[in-house]
Design a protein around this motif. Structure first.
Motif, PDB file in Angstrom:
ATOM      1  N   GLY A   1      -8.643   7.018  -9.881  1.00  0.00           N
ATOM      2  CA  GLY A   1      -7.262   6.764  -9.473  1.00  0.00           C
ATOM      3  C   GLY A   1      -7.178   5.842  -8.270  1.00  0.00           C
ATOM      4  N   ASP A   2      -8.074   6.040  -7.282  1.00  0.00           N
ATOM      5  CA  ASP A   2      -8.075   5.168  -6.109  1.00  0.00           C
ATOM      6  C   ASP A   2      -8.473   3.738  -6.466  1.00  0.00           C
ATOM      7  OD1 ASP A   2      -7.168   7.104  -4.400  1.00  0.00           O
ATOM      8  OD2 ASP A   2      -9.121   7.552  -3.509  1.00  0.00           O
TER       9      ASP A   2
ATOM     10  N   ILE B   1      -0.536   7.841 -11.544  1.00  0.00           N
ATOM     11  CA  ILE B   1      -1.919   7.817 -12.020  1.00  0.00           C
ATOM     12  C   ILE B   1      -2.518   9.218 -11.952  1.00  0.00           C
ATOM     13  CG2 ILE B   1      -4.243   6.936 -11.531  1.00  0.00           C
ATOM     14  CD1 ILE B   1      -2.873   4.368 -10.494  1.00  0.00           C
ATOM     15  N   ASN B   2      -2.210   9.943 -10.887  1.00  0.00           N
ATOM     16  CA  ASN B   2      -2.758  11.282 -10.709  1.00  0.00           C
ATOM     17  C   ASN B   2      -2.226  12.269 -11.744  1.00  0.00           C
ATOM     18  OD1 ASN B   2      -4.289  10.451  -8.569  1.00  0.00           O
ATOM     19  ND2 ASN B   2      -2.944  11.278  -6.998  1.00  0.00           N
TER      20      ASN B   2
ATOM     21  N   ASN C   1      -5.541   2.250  -8.156  1.00  0.00           N
ATOM     22  CA  ASN C   1      -4.544   2.018  -7.110  1.00  0.00           C
ATOM     23  C   ASN C   1      -4.864   0.749  -6.326  1.00  0.00           C
ATOM     24  OD1 ASN C   1      -2.232   2.808  -5.637  1.00  0.00           O
ATOM     25  ND2 ASN C   1      -3.539   3.597  -4.016  1.00  0.00           N
TER      26      ASN C   1
ATOM     27  N   THR D   1       0.833  -1.197   0.000  1.00  0.00           N
ATOM     28  CA  THR D   1       0.000   0.000   0.000  1.00  0.00           C
ATOM     29  C   THR D   1       0.873   1.255   0.000  1.00  0.00           C
ATOM     30  OG1 THR D   1      -1.753  -1.179   1.159  1.00  0.00           O
ATOM     31  CG2 THR D   1      -1.835   1.217   1.243  1.00  0.00           C
TER      32      THR D   1
ATOM     33  N   ILE E   1       2.942   4.643  -7.328  1.00  0.00           N
ATOM     34  CA  ILE E   1       1.993   4.376  -8.418  1.00  0.00           C
ATOM     35  C   ILE E   1       0.904   5.447  -8.478  1.00  0.00           C
ATOM     36  CG2 ILE E   1       0.368   2.704  -9.372  1.00  0.00           C
ATOM     37  CD1 ILE E   1       3.252   1.744  -9.461  1.00  0.00           C
ATOM     38  N   LYS E   2       0.324   5.770  -7.345  1.00  0.00           N
ATOM     39  CA  LYS E   2      -0.784   6.733  -7.322  1.00  0.00           C
ATOM     40  C   LYS E   2      -0.377   8.097  -7.876  1.00  0.00           C
ATOM     41  CE  LYS E   2      -4.549   8.372  -4.452  1.00  0.00           C
ATOM     42  NZ  LYS E   2      -5.171   8.304  -3.136  1.00  0.00           N
TER      43      LYS E   2
ATOM     44  N   VAL F   1      -4.065  -2.262  -8.463  1.00  0.00           N
ATOM     45  CA  VAL F   1      -2.619  -2.500  -8.512  1.00  0.00           C
ATOM     46  C   VAL F   1      -2.162  -3.154  -7.208  1.00  0.00           C
ATOM     47  CG1 VAL F   1      -0.359  -1.356  -8.584  1.00  0.00           C
ATOM     48  CG2 VAL F   1      -2.142  -0.692 -10.195  1.00  0.00           C
ATOM     49  N   ASN F   2      -2.684  -2.667  -6.068  1.00  0.00           N
ATOM     50  CA  ASN F   2      -2.384  -3.294  -4.774  1.00  0.00           C
ATOM     51  C   ASN F   2      -2.713  -4.777  -4.807  1.00  0.00           C
ATOM     52  OD1 ASN F   2      -1.329  -1.358  -3.109  1.00  0.00           O
ATOM     53  ND2 ASN F   2      -3.240  -0.891  -2.076  1.00  0.00           N
TER      54      ASN F   2
ATOM     55  N   THR G   1       2.284   1.626  -3.559  1.00  0.00           N
ATOM     56  CA  THR G   1       1.335   2.126  -4.547  1.00  0.00           C
ATOM     57  C   THR G   1       0.894   3.559  -4.244  1.00  0.00           C
ATOM     58  OG1 THR G   1      -0.465   1.044  -3.376  1.00  0.00           O
ATOM     59  CG2 THR G   1       0.467  -0.131  -5.239  1.00  0.00           C
ATOM     60  N   ASN G   2       0.726   3.882  -2.956  1.00  0.00           N
ATOM     61  CA  ASN G   2       0.342   5.258  -2.617  1.00  0.00           C
ATOM     62  C   ASN G   2       1.483   6.237  -2.878  1.00  0.00           C
ATOM     63  OD1 ASN G   2      -2.288   4.720  -1.835  1.00  0.00           O
ATOM     64  ND2 ASN G   2      -1.744   4.424   0.307  1.00  0.00           N
TER      65      ASN G   2
END
Length: 138
Positions: A71-72, A43-44, A75, A32, A39-40, A78-79, A35-36
Motif C-alpha cells: 500500500g505504501d 488502498i488499505n 501510495n 502527500t 488514496i491510502k 500515486v504521489n 494521498t495519505n
C-alpha cells in the motif's frame, strides 16, 4: 573563476530555482496529504493480513517488522504520478506554449557577415586610408 560564479548568480536562474524548490516542496506536502488522507485508506480497504496495516502481508507471522507494505509503495507511486502530472500541465506545457508563441512572433535577425565579407571590408578601408595619406603628402 569567481566572475563566472557571479554571472551565474546574477542571471536570475538561481532565484528561479530557489522559488521552484520552495513551491515544489509545498506542493509535495499537499499531494502527500491528499494521498495519505484519501488514496491510502482506499488502498488499505483491499486489505491484507490485517486491514489496519494496509495492503500487504507478514513474511514471518507474529513479527510486525517483516510486514511487506504494498500500500505504501502504491501510495508513493500515486504521489509521483500526481506531482509529475501537475508539474507537466501547470508548468512545462504552458512554458513550452509561451516559448513557441515567442518564436513565431520573432523575425529572423540580420545574418552575421562572413569572414570573406569582413576581410573585403577591411581591405577597402585600408585602401581608403592609403589614398587619404597619399593625398595629404602631396
Amino acid at each position: 573563476m569567481f566572475k563566472g560564479f557571479k554571472d551565474f548568480l546574477m542571471r536570475g536562474n538561481v532565484v528561479d530555482l530557489a522559488v521552484a524548490v520552495v513551491v515544489g516542496t509545498a506542493f509535495t506536502a499537499i499531494v502527500t496529504a491528499f494521498t495519505n488522507g484519501l488514496i491510502k485508506p482506499l488502498i488499505n480497504t483491499v486489505g491484507g493480513t490485517d486491514a489496519a496495516q494496509g495492503l500487504g502481508f507478514n513474511i514471518l507471522s507474529g513479527n510486525p517488522s517483516t510486514f511487506l507494505n504494498f500500500g505504501d509503495v502504491i501510495n508513493a507511486a500515486v504521489n509521483f504520478v500526481l506531482i509529475a502530472a501537475v508539474v507537466y500541465f501547470v508548468i512545462v506545457l504552458p512554458v513550452k506554449t509561451i516559448q513557441q508563441r515567442r518564436k513565431r512572433g520573432q523575425e529572423a535577425g540580420p545574418s552575421e557577415p562572413t569572414d570573406i565579407e569582413l576581410l573585403m571590408e577591411i581591405r577597402d578601408l585600408l585602401k581608403q586610408q592609403q589614398e587619404q595619406w597619399q593625398k595629404q603628402e602631396q
